[in-house]
Scaffold this active site. Sequence first.
Site, mmCIF file in Angstrom:
data_model
loop_
_atom_site.group_PDB
_atom_site.id
_atom_site.type_symbol
_atom_site.label_atom_id
_atom_site.label_comp_id
_atom_site.label_asym_id
_atom_site.label_seq_id
_atom_site.Cartn_x
_atom_site.Cartn_y
_atom_site.Cartn_z
ATOM 1 N N HIS A 54 0.845 -1.200 0.000
ATOM 2 C CA HIS A 54 0.000 0.000 0.000
ATOM 3 C C HIS A 54 0.875 1.243 0.000
ATOM 4 C CE1 HIS A 54 0.820 -0.426 4.292
ATOM 5 N NE2 HIS A 54 0.332 0.786 4.536
ATOM 6 N N HIS A 56 1.477 3.987 1.853
ATOM 7 C CA HIS A 56 2.001 4.802 2.952
ATOM 8 C C HIS A 56 3.531 4.944 2.871
ATOM 9 C CE1 HIS A 56 -1.834 4.186 5.557
ATOM 10 N NE2 HIS A 56 -1.924 5.239 4.764
ATOM 11 N N ASP A 58 5.929 4.882 4.971
ATOM 12 C CA ASP A 58 6.798 3.929 5.674
ATOM 13 C C ASP A 58 6.867 2.577 4.963
ATOM 14 O OD1 ASP A 58 4.060 3.585 6.585
ATOM 15 O OD2 ASP A 58 4.816 2.275 8.164
ATOM 16 N N HIS A 59 6.172 2.450 3.828
ATOM 17 C CA HIS A 59 6.242 1.216 3.031
ATOM 18 C C HIS A 59 6.853 1.438 1.649
ATOM 19 C CE1 HIS A 59 3.603 -1.114 5.862
ATOM 20 N NE2 HIS A 59 3.437 0.126 6.275
ATOM 21 N N HIS A 112 -7.321 -0.652 5.724
ATOM 22 C CA HIS A 112 -6.270 0.280 6.165
ATOM 23 C C HIS A 112 -6.121 1.387 5.118
ATOM 24 C CE1 HIS A 112 -2.539 1.541 8.084
ATOM 25 N NE2 HIS A 112 -1.901 1.416 6.940
ATOM 26 N N ASP A 133 -0.167 -3.733 6.268
ATOM 27 C CA ASP A 133 -0.810 -3.233 7.484
ATOM 28 C C ASP A 133 -2.262 -3.695 7.587
ATOM 29 O OD1 ASP A 133 1.563 -1.970 8.108
ATOM 30 O OD2 ASP A 133 0.842 0.061 7.709
ATOM 31 N N HIS A 171 4.764 -4.462 11.065
ATOM 32 C CA HIS A 171 5.083 -3.669 12.265
ATOM 33 C C HIS A 171 5.246 -4.573 13.484
ATOM 34 C CE1 HIS A 171 4.517 0.459 10.732
ATOM 35 N NE2 HIS A 171 3.601 -0.079 9.943
HETATM 36 FE FE FE Z 1 2.795 0.934 8.134
HETATM 37 ZN ZN ZN Z 2 0.221 1.802 6.499
#
Ligand code: FE
Ligand code: ZN
Length: 259
Positions: A54, A56, A58-59, A112, A133, A171
């Site tokens: 996805h 985001h 942080d990915h 998410h 996530d 995570h």
């Molecule tokens: Fe994340």
């Molecule tokens: Zn995420």
Amino acid sequence: MLEFFPIPAFTDNYIWALWDDSGHCLIVDPGDATPVEQFLEQRNLTPSAILITHHHPDHIGGINRLKQRWSLPVYGPARENIPGQTHPLTEGDTLSLEAPAVEFKVIDTPGHTLGHIAFFAAKLPEPILFCGDTLFSGGCGRLFEGTPAQMLASLDRLSSLPDNTRVCCTHEYTESNLAFARTILPNDPEILRRQQQVASLREQNQPSLPTQLSEEKCSNLFLRSDDPALASALAALNGEELNDRLAVFTALRGRKDRA
Ligand code: FE
Ligand code: ZN
């Protein structure tokens, strides 16, 4: 033989790596390029592709730098805008890679984010799932874009996979998820057992992941929305009747958001 490993990134992210004997390595959700480059150098691996669940930061934050260095194909969700993505994927697609030799089935898992996808490979020594996530150990992702009904349907899809599936979440939230679960069901034996197991892993600086799907079906309340004990505990805490599993799931997710 295939091996896989969670590369720690930021404070609590994992970037998963999956590689074969020839040293060809897949990278899943590289939010940061630096720990990936260090890992590849240490193990003498060459990246062959990037998989994205996805959009985001942080990915996806490491995609550009990894691509500049190695010119990699980037497989990710067709319904999200991923800078650098070369191969958009959606529900039912099959992703067949040559090195490492792995075949993934793509599963849409909205909740998410709306376009979130998961990658499932049935035929490693054991089945493996990269679920971003969506499903966490002891928890599930926050509903930034989707509805509780969408997330519940996504989790239902994932929990129908084989029990021995290795679940590679992105995570290290397991301890806090289980601590939250105990505020709902303080004496649940499965939660207590898993909490002890995870505490000893974390004391030894080991990741709590991958988890196994059979484990999550026992100790993850977000996969137990049809458990009458969970329904009555939440109803008592919230002072309202919860008439179906979607109401139970929605109440549980709501309490977690406020925890
Ligand atoms: Fe994340
Ligand atoms: Zn995420």
